[in-house]
Design a protein around this motif. Sequence first.
Motif, PDB file in Angstrom:
ATOM      1  N   GLU A  94       5.649 -12.334  12.134  1.00  0.00           N
ATOM      2  CA  GLU A  94       4.786 -13.176  12.537  1.00  0.00           C
ATOM      3  C   GLU A  94       3.379 -13.019  10.943  1.00  0.00           C
ATOM      4  OE1 GLU A  94       3.326 -15.057  15.623  1.00  0.00           O
ATOM      5  OE2 GLU A  94       5.241 -14.759  17.491  1.00  0.00           O
ATOM      6  N   PHE A  95       3.360 -11.996  10.772  1.00  0.00           N
ATOM      7  CA  PHE A  95       2.959 -11.637   9.549  1.00  0.00           C
ATOM      8  C   PHE A  95       2.937 -12.031   7.915  1.00  0.00           C
ATOM      9  CE2 PHE A  95       2.384  -7.750  12.605  1.00  0.00           C
ATOM     10  CZ  PHE A  95       0.997  -8.371  12.277  1.00  0.00           C
ATOM     11  N   GLU A  96       2.324 -12.078   7.595  1.00  0.00           N
ATOM     12  CA  GLU A  96       2.162 -12.910   5.767  1.00  0.00           C
ATOM     13  C   GLU A  96       1.436 -11.475   5.043  1.00  0.00           C
ATOM     14  OE1 GLU A  96       0.538 -16.697   3.590  1.00  0.00           O
ATOM     15  OE2 GLU A  96       1.270 -17.322   5.456  1.00  0.00           O
ATOM     16  N   LEU A  97       3.006 -11.535   4.718  1.00  0.00           N
ATOM     17  CA  LEU A  97       2.581 -10.184   3.550  1.00  0.00           C
ATOM     18  C   LEU A  97       1.419 -10.434   2.156  1.00  0.00           C
ATOM     19  CD1 LEU A  97       6.007  -8.364   3.851  1.00  0.00           C
ATOM     20  CD2 LEU A  97       4.095  -7.582   4.758  1.00  0.00           C
ATOM     21  N   PRO A  98       0.364  -9.808   2.071  1.00  0.00           N
ATOM     22  CA  PRO A  98       0.873 -10.127   0.427  1.00  0.00           C
ATOM     23  C   PRO A  98       1.156 -10.059  -0.497  1.00  0.00           C
ATOM     24  CG  PRO A  98      -0.297  -7.527   1.227  1.00  0.00           C
ATOM     25  CD  PRO A  98       0.239  -8.355   2.967  1.00  0.00           C
ATOM     26  N   PRO A  99       0.906 -10.734  -1.454  1.00  0.00           N
ATOM     27  CA  PRO A  99       1.481 -10.051  -2.480  1.00  0.00           C
ATOM     28  C   PRO A  99       2.028  -9.147  -3.060  1.00  0.00           C
ATOM     29  CG  PRO A  99      -0.005 -11.730  -3.196  1.00  0.00           C
ATOM     30  CD  PRO A  99      -0.216 -11.026  -2.110  1.00  0.00           C
ATOM     31  N   PRO A 131      11.300  -1.497  -9.015  1.00  0.00           N
ATOM     32  CA  PRO A 131      12.236  -0.540  -8.414  1.00  0.00           C
ATOM     33  C   PRO A 131      13.191  -1.220  -7.869  1.00  0.00           C
ATOM     34  CG  PRO A 131      10.550  -0.022  -7.637  1.00  0.00           C
ATOM     35  CD  PRO A 131      10.184  -1.197  -8.954  1.00  0.00           C
ATOM     36  N   ARG A 132      15.045  -1.132  -8.204  1.00  0.00           N
ATOM     37  CA  ARG A 132      15.496  -1.961  -8.090  1.00  0.00           C
ATOM     38  C   ARG A 132      15.990  -1.501  -6.694  1.00  0.00           C
ATOM     39  NH1 ARG A 132      19.924  -4.359 -12.597  1.00  0.00           N
ATOM     40  NH2 ARG A 132      17.592  -4.530 -13.917  1.00  0.00           N
ATOM     41  N   TRP A 133      16.386  -2.141  -6.005  1.00  0.00           N
ATOM     42  CA  TRP A 133      16.904  -1.266  -4.460  1.00  0.00           C
ATOM     43  C   TRP A 133      17.754  -0.404  -4.437  1.00  0.00           C
ATOM     44  CZ3 TRP A 133      16.907  -1.417   0.870  1.00  0.00           C
ATOM     45  CH2 TRP A 133      17.728  -0.891   1.338  1.00  0.00           C
ATOM     46  N   GLY A 134      18.704  -0.357  -5.522  1.00  0.00           N
ATOM     47  CA  GLY A 134      18.926   1.756  -5.549  1.00  0.00           C
ATOM     48  C   GLY A 134      18.558   2.749  -5.795  1.00  0.00           C
ATOM     49  N   THR A 135      17.154   2.018  -6.616  1.00  0.00           N
ATOM     50  CA  THR A 135      15.942   3.616  -6.688  1.00  0.00           C
ATOM     51  C   THR A 135      15.579   3.708  -5.435  1.00  0.00           C
ATOM     52  OG1 THR A 135      15.652   2.794  -9.418  1.00  0.00           O
ATOM     53  CG2 THR A 135      14.029   3.711  -8.031  1.00  0.00           C
ATOM     54  N   SER A 136      15.136   2.153  -5.063  1.00  0.00           N
ATOM     55  CA  SER A 136      13.956   2.308  -3.823  1.00  0.00           C
ATOM     56  C   SER A 136      14.890   3.104  -2.646  1.00  0.00           C
ATOM     57  CB  SER A 136      14.092   0.721  -3.062  1.00  0.00           C
ATOM     58  OG  SER A 136      13.229   0.173  -3.760  1.00  0.00           O
ATOM     59  N   ALA A 137      16.305   3.294  -2.451  1.00  0.00           N
ATOM     60  CA  ALA A 137      17.054   3.665  -1.780  1.00  0.00           C
ATOM     61  C   ALA A 137      17.006   5.575  -1.664  1.00  0.00           C
ATOM     62  CB  ALA A 137      18.181   2.695  -1.695  1.00  0.00           C
ATOM     63  N   LYS A 138      17.433   5.685  -3.592  1.00  0.00           N
ATOM     64  CA  LYS A 138      17.560   6.491  -3.649  1.00  0.00           C
ATOM     65  C   LYS A 138      15.602   8.007  -3.561  1.00  0.00           C
ATOM     66  CE  LYS A 138      20.776   5.967  -7.601  1.00  0.00           C
ATOM     67  NZ  LYS A 138      20.924   5.884  -8.964  1.00  0.00           N
ATOM     68  N   LEU A 139      15.484   7.213  -3.789  1.00  0.00           N
ATOM     69  CA  LEU A 139      13.634   7.274  -3.207  1.00  0.00           C
ATOM     70  C   LEU A 139      13.121   7.977  -1.539  1.00  0.00           C
ATOM     71  CD1 LEU A 139      11.319   6.021  -5.504  1.00  0.00           C
ATOM     72  CD2 LEU A 139      12.012   7.917  -6.123  1.00  0.00           C
ATOM     73  N   ALA A 140      13.715   6.878  -1.132  1.00  0.00           N
ATOM     74  CA  ALA A 140      13.314   7.058   0.488  1.00  0.00           C
ATOM     75  C   ALA A 140      14.727   8.429   0.853  1.00  0.00           C
ATOM     76  CB  ALA A 140      14.438   5.594   1.084  1.00  0.00           C
ATOM     77  N   GLY A 189      10.574  10.014   5.762  1.00  0.00           N
ATOM     78  CA  GLY A 189      11.394   9.374   4.855  1.00  0.00           C
ATOM     79  C   GLY A 189      10.359   8.457   4.287  1.00  0.00           C
ATOM     80  N   VAL A 190      10.513   7.350   4.894  1.00  0.00           N
ATOM     81  CA  VAL A 190      10.901   6.014   4.894  1.00  0.00           C
ATOM     82  C   VAL A 190       9.248   5.663   5.508  1.00  0.00           C
ATOM     83  CG1 VAL A 190      10.466   3.694   5.820  1.00  0.00           C
ATOM     84  CG2 VAL A 190      12.676   4.635   6.010  1.00  0.00           C
ATOM     85  N   LEU A 191       8.200   5.908   6.425  1.00  0.00           N
ATOM     86  CA  LEU A 191       6.881   6.231   6.523  1.00  0.00           C
ATOM     87  C   LEU A 191       5.726   7.413   5.503  1.00  0.00           C
ATOM     88  CD1 LEU A 191       6.718   7.092   9.886  1.00  0.00           C
ATOM     89  CD2 LEU A 191       6.327   4.927   8.462  1.00  0.00           C
ATOM     90  N   GLY A 193       5.164  -0.418  -1.402  1.00  0.00           N
ATOM     91  CA  GLY A 193       6.111  -1.456  -0.896  1.00  0.00           C
ATOM     92  C   GLY A 193       6.436  -2.185   0.339  1.00  0.00           C
ATOM     93  N   THR A 194       7.288  -2.551   0.912  1.00  0.00           N
ATOM     94  CA  THR A 194       6.900  -3.929   1.840  1.00  0.00           C
ATOM     95  C   THR A 194       6.078  -2.540   3.410  1.00  0.00           C
ATOM     96  OG1 THR A 194       8.441  -4.608   0.748  1.00  0.00           O
ATOM     97  CG2 THR A 194       8.269  -5.623   3.056  1.00  0.00           C
ATOM     98  N   VAL A 195       6.710  -1.601   3.559  1.00  0.00           N
ATOM     99  CA  VAL A 195       7.148  -1.325   4.574  1.00  0.00           C
ATOM    100  C   VAL A 195       5.035  -0.595   4.463  1.00  0.00           C
ATOM    101  CG1 VAL A 195       7.134   0.858   6.155  1.00  0.00           C
ATOM    102  CG2 VAL A 195       8.888  -0.006   4.720  1.00  0.00           C
ATOM    103  N   PRO A 196       4.791   0.481   4.110  1.00  0.00           N
ATOM    104  CA  PRO A 196       3.498   0.266   3.698  1.00  0.00           C
ATOM    105  C   PRO A 196       2.927  -1.116   3.930  1.00  0.00           C
ATOM    106  CG  PRO A 196       4.348   1.642   1.746  1.00  0.00           C
ATOM    107  CD  PRO A 196       5.308   0.759   2.965  1.00  0.00           C
ATOM    108  N   ARG A 197       2.946  -2.013   3.024  1.00  0.00           N
ATOM    109  CA  ARG A 197       1.837  -3.248   3.542  1.00  0.00           C
ATOM    110  C   ARG A 197       2.085  -3.553   4.898  1.00  0.00           C
ATOM    111  NH1 ARG A 197       4.708  -4.704  -1.755  1.00  0.00           N
ATOM    112  NH2 ARG A 197       4.833  -6.581  -0.460  1.00  0.00           N
TER     113      ARG A 197
END
Length: 82
Positions: free
Chosen positions: A1-6, A14-23, A47-49, A54-58
């Motif tokens: 129910e939250f609206e994330l900022p842009p 980064p693409r999904w592959g890059t995000s996954a590799k970093l995580a 690792g995610v925290l 990205g989306t998680v910290p926002r």
Amino acid sequence: EFELPPRRPSPSTPRWGTSAKLALQRTLQAAVARGDRAIGAGHMLLGVLAAERGTVPRALAIAGVDRAELVRRVEEAMAQGG
């Protein structure tokens, strides 16, 4: 129910592959830093925290979640075998 900022623009998106590799890299770093010989769900959560952008910290910031406290609680649960 939250609206994330842009999303903030970055020099290279980064693409999904890059995000996954970093995580995964942060997950491995969490396990090594703790001296653990196996990677589990707690390490993955740490690792995610650990993501700075990205989306998680926002989403956590919008929800008013104290990431440092959440990390502390995850590490405490892991120390207790959880």
